[in-house]
Design a protein around this motif. Sequence first.
Motif: not given
Length: 246
Positions: A117-134
């Motif tokens: 669930r955290l993977v999904t939440a972080l990917s969605d949030a990073a997409g909204r921010a226009g970023r890629t998270l390591r």
Amino acid sequence: MTGPRPAAVPDGRRAELAEGLAEVRARIAAACDAAGRDPGDVTLIAVTKTFPASDVRLLAGLGLTEVGENRDQEARPKAEACADLPLTWHFVGRLQTNKARAVAGYADVVHSVDRARLVTALSDAAGRAGRTLRCLVQVSLDEPPPQEGGGRGGAAPSAVPRLADAVAGAAHLELGGVMAVAPLGADPLPAFARLAEVAEAVRRDHPSATVLSAGMSGDLEEAVACGATHLRVGTALLGGRRAIVR
């Protein structure tokens, strides 16, 4: 009678941090020498929990620009206060899904991904921010492994490959490797050796996932001996925890 110069306190603090940094660097060098490793392959992260943004600035002036934080409520204002500095921000604490959007706005690396669930939440949030998270998959080294969402966090070793696949397949995340905290009250060496085995298994499927984040103030030597690439050091570098962040 005149009081002390205003610069005396920050000058003194800079000297304290410089001394702590030199001591930690010396420990890392000695540990690498014992393990036959190059100290340049080990990244030191300053965990500045409860310390002020002014300490982050002083550390940056000393050449240490990898900064770790455990709590979003501290990390966000520090990141904003130091936005002019070339820093890499590591979120190293337990992360709730409802904080994913906030953390994705400033963190460059998230060390504590331990559930789908955290993977999904972080990917969605990073997409909204226009970023890629390591992101690093946090591995639980406790016995028995915790239930999902329990304990200090971390996925059971058996669950790590599937979680690593999920991170690698997420649209706005990059799989960096694995992270763990040594079990409380136990010998860290066998625990970190288990982590190294998990890390090797992840790299077989994801060769670019080379980060092994392990080791803190009290066990960095054992972590280096087991192949840690990133050390998360607070107390040995900054001193005892402070009650108030200024």
